[in-house]
Design a protein around this motif. Sequence first.
Motif, PDB file in Angstrom:
ATOM      1  N   LEU B 278       0.899  -1.045  -0.095  1.00 28.69           N
ATOM      2  CA  LEU B 278       0.085   0.055  -0.033  1.00 28.69           C
ATOM      3  C   LEU B 278       0.900   1.272   0.029  1.00 28.69           C
ATOM      4  CD1 LEU B 278      -2.690   1.251   0.141  1.00 28.69           C
ATOM      5  CD2 LEU B 278      -2.661   1.042   2.679  1.00 28.69           C
ATOM      6  N   ILE B 279       2.021   1.124   0.977  1.00 28.31           N
ATOM      7  CA  ILE B 279       2.842   2.404   0.875  1.00 28.31           C
ATOM      8  C   ILE B 279       3.658   2.495  -0.289  1.00 28.31           C
ATOM      9  CG2 ILE B 279       4.744   3.425   1.890  1.00 28.31           C
ATOM     10  CD1 ILE B 279       3.685   2.268   4.799  1.00 28.31           C
ATOM     11  N   THR B 280       4.074   1.620  -1.055  1.00 25.34           N
ATOM     12  CA  THR B 280       4.603   1.670  -2.200  1.00 25.34           C
ATOM     13  C   THR B 280       3.722   2.261  -3.366  1.00 25.34           C
ATOM     14  OG1 THR B 280       5.883  -0.355  -1.492  1.00 25.34           O
ATOM     15  CG2 THR B 280       6.093   0.406  -3.794  1.00 25.34           C
ATOM     16  N   VAL B 281       2.398   1.895  -3.331  1.00 19.99           N
ATOM     17  CA  VAL B 281       1.730   2.152  -4.421  1.00 19.99           C
ATOM     18  C   VAL B 281       1.351   3.785  -4.274  1.00 19.99           C
ATOM     19  CG1 VAL B 281      -0.918   2.046  -5.074  1.00 19.99           C
ATOM     20  CG2 VAL B 281       0.742  -0.054  -5.022  1.00 19.99           C
ATOM     21  N   LEU B 282       1.027   4.049  -2.837  1.00 18.62           N
ATOM     22  CA  LEU B 282       0.719   5.477  -2.605  1.00 18.62           C
ATOM     23  C   LEU B 282       1.791   6.388  -3.126  1.00 18.62           C
ATOM     24  CD1 LEU B 282      -1.016   5.571   0.854  1.00 18.62           C
ATOM     25  CD2 LEU B 282      -1.900   5.776  -1.276  1.00 18.62           C
ATOM     26  N   GLY B 283       2.988   6.116  -2.625  1.00 17.69           N
ATOM     27  CA  GLY B 283       4.253   6.712  -3.238  1.00 17.69           C
ATOM     28  C   GLY B 283       4.374   6.960  -4.560  1.00 17.69           C
ATOM     29  N   THR B 284       4.224   5.700  -5.451  1.00 20.64           N
ATOM     30  CA  THR B 284       4.333   5.979  -6.662  1.00 20.64           C
ATOM     31  C   THR B 284       3.203   6.835  -7.360  1.00 20.64           C
ATOM     32  OG1 THR B 284       4.755   3.601  -6.577  1.00 20.64           O
ATOM     33  CG2 THR B 284       4.518   4.417  -8.712  1.00 20.64           C
ATOM     34  N   LEU B 285       2.090   6.809  -6.774  1.00 23.79           N
ATOM     35  CA  LEU B 285       0.903   7.544  -7.374  1.00 23.79           C
ATOM     36  C   LEU B 285       1.414   9.139  -6.953  1.00 23.79           C
ATOM     37  CD1 LEU B 285      -2.389   6.105  -6.061  1.00 23.79           C
ATOM     38  CD2 LEU B 285      -1.711   6.742  -8.353  1.00 23.79           C
ATOM     39  N   SER B 286       1.811   9.429  -5.811  1.00 27.96           N
ATOM     40  CA  SER B 286       2.107  10.704  -5.516  1.00 27.96           C
ATOM     41  C   SER B 286       3.270  11.177  -6.543  1.00 27.96           C
ATOM     42  CB  SER B 286       2.778  10.788  -4.155  1.00 27.96           C
ATOM     43  OG  SER B 286       2.071  10.228  -3.210  1.00 27.96           O
ATOM     44  N   MET B 287       4.265  10.408  -6.743  1.00 28.08           N
ATOM     45  CA  MET B 287       5.326  10.673  -7.667  1.00 28.08           C
ATOM     46  C   MET B 287       4.812  11.257  -8.960  1.00 28.08           C
ATOM     47  SD  MET B 287       8.621   8.295  -8.009  1.00 28.08           S
ATOM     48  CE  MET B 287       7.911   7.266  -9.150  1.00 28.08           C
ATOM     49  N   ALA B 288       3.674  10.263  -9.590  1.00 27.85           N
ATOM     50  CA  ALA B 288       3.386  10.434 -10.934  1.00 27.85           C
ATOM     51  C   ALA B 288       2.243  11.404 -10.949  1.00 27.85           C
ATOM     52  CB  ALA B 288       2.758   9.020 -11.469  1.00 27.85           C
ATOM     53  N   VAL B 289       1.304  11.410 -10.079  1.00 24.98           N
ATOM     54  CA  VAL B 289       0.586  12.402 -10.316  1.00 24.98           C
ATOM     55  C   VAL B 289       0.709  13.802  -9.963  1.00 24.98           C
ATOM     56  CG1 VAL B 289      -1.977  13.138  -9.363  1.00 24.98           C
ATOM     57  CG2 VAL B 289      -1.498  10.728  -9.541  1.00 24.98           C
ATOM     58  N   GLY B 290       1.716  13.868  -8.961  1.00 23.73           N
ATOM     59  CA  GLY B 290       2.251  15.422  -8.459  1.00 23.73           C
ATOM     60  C   GLY B 290       2.775  16.015  -9.728  1.00 23.73           C
ATOM     61  N   VAL B 291       3.732  15.231 -10.387  1.00 17.97           N
ATOM     62  CA  VAL B 291       4.160  15.665 -11.478  1.00 17.97           C
ATOM     63  C   VAL B 291       3.431  16.271 -12.672  1.00 17.97           C
ATOM     64  CG1 VAL B 291       5.232  13.922 -12.796  1.00 17.97           C
ATOM     65  CG2 VAL B 291       6.636  15.901 -12.493  1.00 17.97           C
ATOM     66  N   VAL B 316       8.628   8.042  -0.513  1.00 13.36           N
ATOM     67  CA  VAL B 316       7.736   7.065   0.093  1.00 13.36           C
ATOM     68  C   VAL B 316       7.933   5.909  -0.632  1.00 13.36           C
ATOM     69  CG1 VAL B 316       5.406   6.625   0.443  1.00 13.36           C
ATOM     70  CG2 VAL B 316       6.271   8.871   0.990  1.00 13.36           C
ATOM     71  N   MET B 317       8.062   5.981  -2.040  1.00 16.48           N
ATOM     72  CA  MET B 317       8.109   4.752  -2.895  1.00 16.48           C
ATOM     73  C   MET B 317       9.277   4.008  -2.454  1.00 16.48           C
ATOM     74  SD  MET B 317       8.646   4.342  -6.711  1.00 16.48           S
ATOM     75  CE  MET B 317      10.354   4.557  -6.577  1.00 16.48           C
ATOM     76  N   SER B 318      10.523   4.507  -2.074  1.00 20.53           N
ATOM     77  CA  SER B 318      11.759   3.863  -2.007  1.00 20.53           C
ATOM     78  C   SER B 318      11.543   3.249  -0.566  1.00 20.53           C
ATOM     79  CB  SER B 318      12.867   4.883  -1.909  1.00 20.53           C
ATOM     80  OG  SER B 318      14.084   4.413  -1.785  1.00 20.53           O
ATOM     81  N   ALA B 319      10.961   4.009   0.428  1.00 16.74           N
ATOM     82  CA  ALA B 319      10.824   3.496   1.576  1.00 16.74           C
ATOM     83  C   ALA B 319      10.111   2.222   1.693  1.00 16.74           C
ATOM     84  CB  ALA B 319      10.316   4.504   2.583  1.00 16.74           C
ATOM     85  N   GLY B 320       8.852   2.488   0.805  1.00 15.22           N
ATOM     86  CA  GLY B 320       8.055   1.098   0.765  1.00 15.22           C
ATOM     87  C   GLY B 320       8.581  -0.011   0.157  1.00 15.22           C
ATOM     88  N   ILE B 321       9.659   0.099  -0.859  1.00 12.04           N
ATOM     89  CA  ILE B 321      10.243  -0.888  -1.489  1.00 12.04           C
ATOM     90  C   ILE B 321      11.208  -1.693  -0.275  1.00 12.04           C
ATOM     91  CG2 ILE B 321      12.100  -1.631  -2.942  1.00 12.04           C
ATOM     92  CD1 ILE B 321      11.106   0.567  -5.178  1.00 12.04           C
ATOM     93  N   GLY B 322      11.682  -0.694   0.630  1.00  6.88           N
ATOM     94  CA  GLY B 322      12.718  -1.406   1.429  1.00  6.88           C
ATOM     95  C   GLY B 322      11.772  -2.040   2.441  1.00  6.88           C
ATOM     96  N   MET B 323      10.574  -1.497   2.682  1.00  8.49           N
ATOM     97  CA  MET B 323       9.440  -2.381   3.775  1.00  8.49           C
ATOM     98  C   MET B 323       9.233  -3.558   3.287  1.00  8.49           C
ATOM     99  SD  MET B 323       6.340  -0.144   5.182  1.00  8.49           S
ATOM    100  CE  MET B 323       7.247   1.271   5.645  1.00  8.49           C
TER     101      MET B 323
END
Lengths: 113, 512
Positions: B278-291, B316-323
């Motif tokens: 969930l955290i990885t997906v949220l991070g990826t969404l923020s990354m793409a939609v924000g830009v 957030v995405m990178s932390a999610g991948i680590g998690m």
Amino acid sequence: MIVYLLCFVLFLTGLYGVITRRNLVKIVISLSIMEFSIFLFLALIGYVDGGTVPIVDPADKGVVTYVDPLPQAMVLTAIVIGLATTAMLMAVIIRIYRKYKTMDIREIKNLRG
Amino acid sequence: MNPFIPLYVAIPLAGAFLTMILGKFLPRLNKYLGMIVLVSLAVMSLISMVTVSGSTYIYKVGGWEPVNGIPVGIYMVLDNLSALLLCIINIVGLLAVIYSFTYISQYTSENYFYSLFCLMIAGMNGVVLSGDLFNIFVFLEISAISSYALVAFGVEREQLEATFKYQVLGGLASMLILLGTGFIYWKTKTLNIADARAVLSAGHEKSFYLLTQLLLLSGFGLKAAIIPFHAWLPDAHSSAPSPISAMLSGVLIKAVGIYVILRLFFNMFMLSEEMAVLITVLGTLSMAVGVFLAIGQWDIKRLLAYHSISQMGYVVMSAGIGMLLIARGTRPEVATLALGGALFHLVNHAAFKSLLFLNAGAIEYRTGTRNLQEMGGLARFMPATSSTSFAASMAISGLPPFNGFFSKLIIIIAAVMARFYLLAAIAVIVSIITLASFMKFQRYAFYNTKRENDKTTLKEVPFPMVFSMVTLALICLILSLAAIPHLRDIIFAPAIRILTDAQLYTAPILGF
């Protein structure tokens, strides 16, 4: 169990108000209702059936059950914080009314995009 | 016991009240008072960064010792992750105060500004240092309420509207956080993060556990403006006075949002695969939609605010991948790399995004507009602003030799090594779009020559503003040295170890 449900109903009432009301003051009141439903919930989780006031009396010899005092301390702190937030919101609303001459949220929309 | 830890909260609090009282009698003193407070905090946090090196310092407020091995008092915990965040908060804060010396003189009641500023710093330092869930909530509200007031500091129509929106959503976030804290207390009977982990690891109900995690994630996600919760950020960050925008975008969303999410999900909850996804997906969404939201903006500060969402998405995405990798228990070295990338990008973003907001403030200070279409040809008149903003633009778009390149590179390498090729591809594409967006910013603000003749009265901004901007640009360059493995080991490795191994965090607190 029914008290927890009532707490949740109060929370939903507040949420409904925040979403549907148009008047700024009513939105703030709804926020406060939501806030107080959470305070009630916090007070409830510290409640022990048949417990008394959590003041240790040296005269009491037998085993006495006390209610949990920590959630009460949390609620007191949270009420003070909630008061500060509400006061701040009200101050902003007064300023908004002076600038826009309205409290209708539909007419306050300079920021878009 | 380390008696210096409470000073990080006490000094700015004292500064806030002294500024308020002394400012009445000695109106010229208040800005120097604010600077003294921030200088001492910045020096202290740099010292703590060097001295803490892998160990954990604990301060028990009021001297309440644990009863039967269970912590009862309020704990303040200083470890490497906290020290890293303290450095970001106080150094960016110091530069923002120096910048404000001339910038804030266009507003009235300066002493309130410095007072609220110190209060915000006190709140953020408290959040970063506290080892207790309810204490985090209290300090978070201190910083939030002062930031509500600071966003509305100009009391114009737009600022008031932005601050109202910010306060309603911020109030909602604090309610979710308070409810989550209540749930944790209900089931574990403790508020101490380390103790809660000990209780939770002994066994927990699945459904309650998920609900609490979701409540806390959405509460702190609202504070960090991760994508479904981002609505307040562009308004609040673009309406605030520029040094405050730099603080909000550069520091506040990290200290009270990302940091707490990392701390709670790595050190309090057991890592679970579904939350990591969930955290990885949220991070990826923020990354793409924000830009994508940022591309169409013509207001400089709004553009920068949307890029903040996008860049936080990387973290957030990178932390999610680590998690996710730690939860699966496979390839711990890749997890370490991903977390290292997340923390490195967090620090870098604090440097370049606050610099960009200070640049936007400098442009607004001289030209009186934030609209890119009304500017042009500023490079000739404002060389310092132009060159520093060029450096920051290159850093945020990920071009070498600036710091942003190395952290994005680490994140992308980590994503590829974890075999998330799609995420790596999205990260590269977002980086390219960011570059395009900042080329537009550079071209329209500084190099477009269509109005070259009628702006001859413009000149460079005053010295304090130039000083802050040049220092931040130098920090952007110096931070790229942290990509050297040896330096990375000193700065980031202990913080990453605390995240990957929760035992390191809990053991000193529980006294094993």
